[in-house]
Structure formats: C-alpha cells, structure tokens
Design an enzyme around this catalytic site. Sequence first.
Site, PDB file in Angstrom:
ATOM      1  N   CYS A 116       0.810  -1.409   0.112  1.00 47.30           N
ATOM      2  CA  CYS A 116      -0.007   0.199  -0.042  1.00 47.30           C
ATOM      3  C   CYS A 116       0.949   1.321   0.064  1.00 47.30           C
ATOM      4  O   CYS A 116       0.357   2.512  -0.226  1.00 47.30           O
ATOM      5  CB  CYS A 116      -0.945   0.094   1.081  1.00 47.30           C
ATOM      6  SG  CYS A 116      -2.221  -1.419   0.970  1.00 47.30           S
ATOM      7  N   HIS A 240      -2.550   7.201   2.990  1.00 51.81           N
ATOM      8  CA  HIS A 240      -3.026   5.852   2.431  1.00 51.81           C
ATOM      9  C   HIS A 240      -4.237   5.702   3.069  1.00 51.81           C
ATOM     10  O   HIS A 240      -4.544   5.909   4.469  1.00 51.81           O
ATOM     11  CB  HIS A 240      -2.057   4.747   2.835  1.00 51.81           C
ATOM     12  CG  HIS A 240      -2.750   3.282   2.621  1.00 51.81           C
ATOM     13  ND1 HIS A 240      -3.305   2.930   1.394  1.00 51.81           N
ATOM     14  CD2 HIS A 240      -2.722   2.291   3.357  1.00 51.81           C
ATOM     15  CE1 HIS A 240      -3.679   1.938   1.452  1.00 51.81           C
ATOM     16  NE2 HIS A 240      -3.527   1.155   2.585  1.00 51.81           N
ATOM     17  N   ASN A 270      -9.956   0.144   1.037  1.00 49.40           N
ATOM     18  CA  ASN A 270      -8.556   0.295   0.744  1.00 49.40           C
ATOM     19  C   ASN A 270      -8.309  -0.450  -0.591  1.00 49.40           C
ATOM     20  O   ASN A 270      -8.294  -1.498  -0.808  1.00 49.40           O
ATOM     21  CB  ASN A 270      -8.077  -0.751   2.150  1.00 49.40           C
ATOM     22  CG  ASN A 270      -6.563  -0.686   1.972  1.00 49.40           C
ATOM     23  OD1 ASN A 270      -5.696  -0.303   0.806  1.00 49.40           O
ATOM     24  ND2 ASN A 270      -5.895  -0.997   3.090  1.00 49.40           N
TER      25      ASN A 270
HETATM   26  N1  COA Z   1     -17.770  -7.258  11.721  1.00 48.70           N
HETATM   27  C1  COA Z   1     -18.609  -7.270  13.058  1.00 48.70           C
HETATM   28  N2  COA Z   1     -17.710  -7.577  14.234  1.00 48.70           N
HETATM   29  C2  COA Z   1     -16.400  -7.833  14.079  1.00 48.70           C
HETATM   30  C3  COA Z   1     -15.793  -7.726  12.708  1.00 48.70           C
HETATM   31  C4  COA Z   1     -16.884  -7.690  11.421  1.00 48.70           C
HETATM   32  N3  COA Z   1     -16.190  -7.617  10.358  1.00 48.70           N
HETATM   33  N4  COA Z   1     -14.574  -7.924  12.834  1.00 48.70           N
HETATM   34  C5  COA Z   1     -14.318  -8.155  14.257  1.00 48.70           C
HETATM   35  N5  COA Z   1     -15.286  -7.998  14.779  1.00 48.70           N
HETATM   36  C6  COA Z   1     -15.749  -8.208  16.289  1.00 48.70           C
HETATM   37  C7  COA Z   1     -14.783  -9.050  17.008  1.00 48.70           C
HETATM   38  O1  COA Z   1     -15.107 -10.579  17.047  1.00 48.70           O
HETATM   39  C8  COA Z   1     -14.431  -8.745  18.437  1.00 48.70           C
HETATM   40  O2  COA Z   1     -15.701  -8.935  19.013  1.00 48.70           O
HETATM   41  P1  COA Z   1     -15.392  -9.192  20.598  1.00 48.70           P
HETATM   42  O3  COA Z   1     -15.338  -7.900  21.369  1.00 48.70           O
HETATM   43  O4  COA Z   1     -16.644  -9.825  21.019  1.00 48.70           O
HETATM   44  O5  COA Z   1     -14.363 -10.207  20.819  1.00 48.70           O
HETATM   45  C9  COA Z   1     -14.819  -6.938  18.036  1.00 48.70           C
HETATM   46  O6  COA Z   1     -15.330  -6.834  16.819  1.00 48.70           O
HETATM   47  C10 COA Z   1     -13.481  -6.102  18.179  1.00 48.70           C
HETATM   48  O7  COA Z   1     -12.334  -7.127  17.205  1.00 48.70           O
HETATM   49  P2  COA Z   1     -11.048  -6.298  16.883  1.00 48.70           P
HETATM   50  O8  COA Z   1     -10.262  -7.366  15.969  1.00 48.70           O
HETATM   51  O9  COA Z   1     -10.464  -5.719  18.116  1.00 48.70           O
HETATM   52  O10 COA Z   1     -11.447  -4.927  15.908  1.00 48.70           O
HETATM   53  P3  COA Z   1     -10.711  -3.694  15.524  1.00 48.70           P
HETATM   54  O11 COA Z   1     -11.275  -2.647  16.147  1.00 48.70           O
HETATM   55  O12 COA Z   1      -9.188  -4.086  15.931  1.00 48.70           O
HETATM   56  O13 COA Z   1     -11.123  -3.729  13.956  1.00 48.70           O
HETATM   57  C11 COA Z   1      -9.939  -3.987  11.938  1.00 48.70           C
HETATM   58  C12 COA Z   1     -10.644  -4.651  13.101  1.00 48.70           C
HETATM   59  C13 COA Z   1      -9.586  -5.182  10.892  1.00 48.70           C
HETATM   60  C14 COA Z   1     -10.911  -3.071  11.307  1.00 48.70           C
HETATM   61  C15 COA Z   1      -8.813  -3.098  12.621  1.00 48.70           C
HETATM   62  O14 COA Z   1      -7.909  -3.873  13.239  1.00 48.70           O
HETATM   63  C16 COA Z   1      -8.026  -2.383  11.323  1.00 48.70           C
HETATM   64  O15 COA Z   1      -8.422  -1.812  10.553  1.00 48.70           O
HETATM   65  N6  COA Z   1      -6.837  -3.088  11.339  1.00 48.70           N
HETATM   66  C17 COA Z   1      -5.710  -2.334  10.257  1.00 48.70           C
HETATM   67  C18 COA Z   1      -6.009  -3.315   9.027  1.00 48.70           C
HETATM   68  C19 COA Z   1      -5.432  -2.737   8.042  1.00 48.70           C
HETATM   69  O16 COA Z   1      -5.354  -1.356   7.708  1.00 48.70           O
HETATM   70  N7  COA Z   1      -4.997  -3.411   6.842  1.00 48.70           N
HETATM   71  C20 COA Z   1      -4.307  -3.031   5.762  1.00 48.70           C
HETATM   72  C21 COA Z   1      -3.143  -2.310   5.994  1.00 48.70           C
HETATM   73  S1  COA Z   1      -2.492  -1.551   4.546  1.00 48.70           S
END
Ligand code: COA
Length: 322
Positions: A116, A240, A270
Amino acid sequence: MPATRPGVRGAVITGWGTALPDTVLTNADLEKQMDTSDAWIRERTGIHQRHVGGSTASLSTASGRAALEMSGVDPADMDALVLATTTPDRAVPATASTVQHELGLACGAFDVNAACSGWVYALVNAHGLIAMGADKVLVIGTDTLDRITDYTDRNTGILFGNGSGAVVLEAVDGPGQLLSWDLDSVGEAESALFCEIGGVLQMEGREVFRRAVRIMVDSATKSMRHAGVTADDIALVIPHQANTRIIAAALERLGIEYERSSIVLDTTGNTSSASVPLALAAALDAGRVDAGDLILFVGFGAGMTAASSIIRWSPDAVEARP
Ligand code: COA
C-alpha cells in the site's frame, strides 16, 4: 534519508486521472456474506462501500489515459511508465508492459510492488528518473484486491477494493515540487499481512493497526524534518486510505487536524497502491489545493512498508518546463 539535493533537476505534476470499476460492493452486500453489519464496518473502519471488478491493466489504462489527456503530453513523448501494484494481472510480464502498449507509449515500463506504500515509492522513483534526465514520466497506482480477498472472511473482506490513480510528472528547469522523501520497510513484520501466490490476504488486524500508526508518524516526521518544515506548514495530508481510525490516530500524533486530510476510503475502501493517487485527485478536483501549498503524502502497507514525501504544489512551474 533524503531531502532533495540542491541543483537536482525537478518535476511537477501536470495531469492526473482516476478509474474505479462500475460494480460496487456495499456493506449491506457484505452483511449477506459474513457475520458483520454496516454499522460496525462504518464505525470501525469508515468504509461504506468498495468497487470490485476490472483488471489491473484496464484500470491503469483508464487512469493513465485521463492523466495524459489532462497534461496534454503526446503518449509518444513519455519517457517512462512506473506502475505501482500489488496485484499484477500476470506473474510475467509486468502489467506496466500491457499498459504501455494500450496507451501507445514508446518507453520503458515496469511495476513496483511496495504494497500500500507503492504509489509513493513509485513517485519517488519517477523523480529519480527525472533527476537522471527523463523529461516525462507516467506514475500509476492500481490494485485489483478483489482477486486476493475472501469476501466471506470478516477479518479482511470488509476492507479491500479495486481502483487506480495516475499522474503525469514533467521535468522543469530548476527545483520541482518534491522537497523531501522517505522510504521504509520493516521486514520482520511481514507475517502481520501477507498473501501467498494463489492465495488470499491474511492479516492480524490489531497488529497492523498498531504498527501502521507508528510507521506513518515516523515516516511523515522524517519527511517533514528533511524538508525543514513543521506540521503547521502542511496544508493537506494525503494518507493511505486504510481505516479512518488509523488516519485520525496518526494525524493526532503528528499534530495535524483531521480536516487537513483528503479521505476517499468511505466510497473506495482500501485500494492499496491506488489509494494515495485517488485521494490526491479528489482533493485537486475539489479545488482544495492552492499554488504554494505543501502536500504530505504518507503511506504504509504490507512488508511492512512505509513511505512519505512532501511536495510544494506549483502548477505555475509548468510554464518553465524544458
Ligand atoms: N464485523 C463485526 N464484528 C467484527 C468484525 C466484523 N467485520 N471483525 C471483528 N469483529 C468483532 C470481533 O470479533 C470483536 O468482538 P469481541 O469484542 O466480542 O471479541 C470486536 O469486533 C473487536 O475486534 P477487533 O479485531 O479488536 O476489531 P478492531 O477494532 O481492531 O477492527 C480491523 C478490526 C481489521 C478493522 C482493524 O484492526 C484494522 O483496521 N486493522 C488494520 C487493518 C489494515 O489497515 N490493513 C491494511 C493495511 S495496508
């Protein structure tokens, strides 16, 4: 890492273009394919929809053609094509070769894969070619992430989409737009986000989030230091487009208000290598950039890579081009 050396031949952006496939995949569509909700995706990522379909070559050709038309450069006069992509259409040849042919260019063409951060890497590379004598370089960033995304996996399928953005860079007499740049990679973190050949993206979301904020801030800070400017001097940040919460956290640490950034990820998701040029084009098309404004580009991605650069927007410099 470097500030542009005094006396180096510079360049300015003289045209830009974008392309998004027609097919839209909304959060409501994803609700039918995985255990998620529109409200959760919007709140945790800022994304409302993403575009899917098309090929890397077809989207690149469309955005590249639009940038060429705006610049008025004859395709036959282009000296190089640099295509940032993580999702080439084939292993060999480089997708840039296909695009070169489609656009009627008669020049060197190659792909750059820095995930990215790719378009910022490509922009810096293109400036290097101009410093070494090229007059005109087409810089495209395109990804078709739908080909490596599992849209039934809620861990990754909510994030990624397809798109393309391009700029034409032309040499000028004297200093150009680029004030400074920084390219980074932390290879030890590659397991946080990867895709095996023939596979789909695998990601440790929280780990990527944590590292992304840190490396964005680190790279942007280096570029500002090399340019001899502070956060207050930056008129617009083109980050980004991965997650609005990542962007907000990084900007807060940099001391730059969120309003000073260009955001398109609500409608694009993204798009990896395409995200920075898409957000740049949106800001330019909306008239958000004035002559003399400092623009900070900052990307991060798998690798984990980071890249940033600062340009001073100077469309008037086109008058001075050789
Ligand atoms: N829909 C609904 N619930 C979801 C979910 C989804 N798509 N994904 C995760 N959850 C739930 C989890 O199960 C968790 O539930 P719990 O609290 O009951 O255990 C809760 O939501 C929080 O999960 P978590 O993994 O901590 O979420 P988050 O706030 O970290 O968000 C991402 C997840 C992936 C959106 C976030 O971590 C992120 O954006 N990371 C960077 C990814 C990125 O940018 N990648 C490309 C880089 S170039």
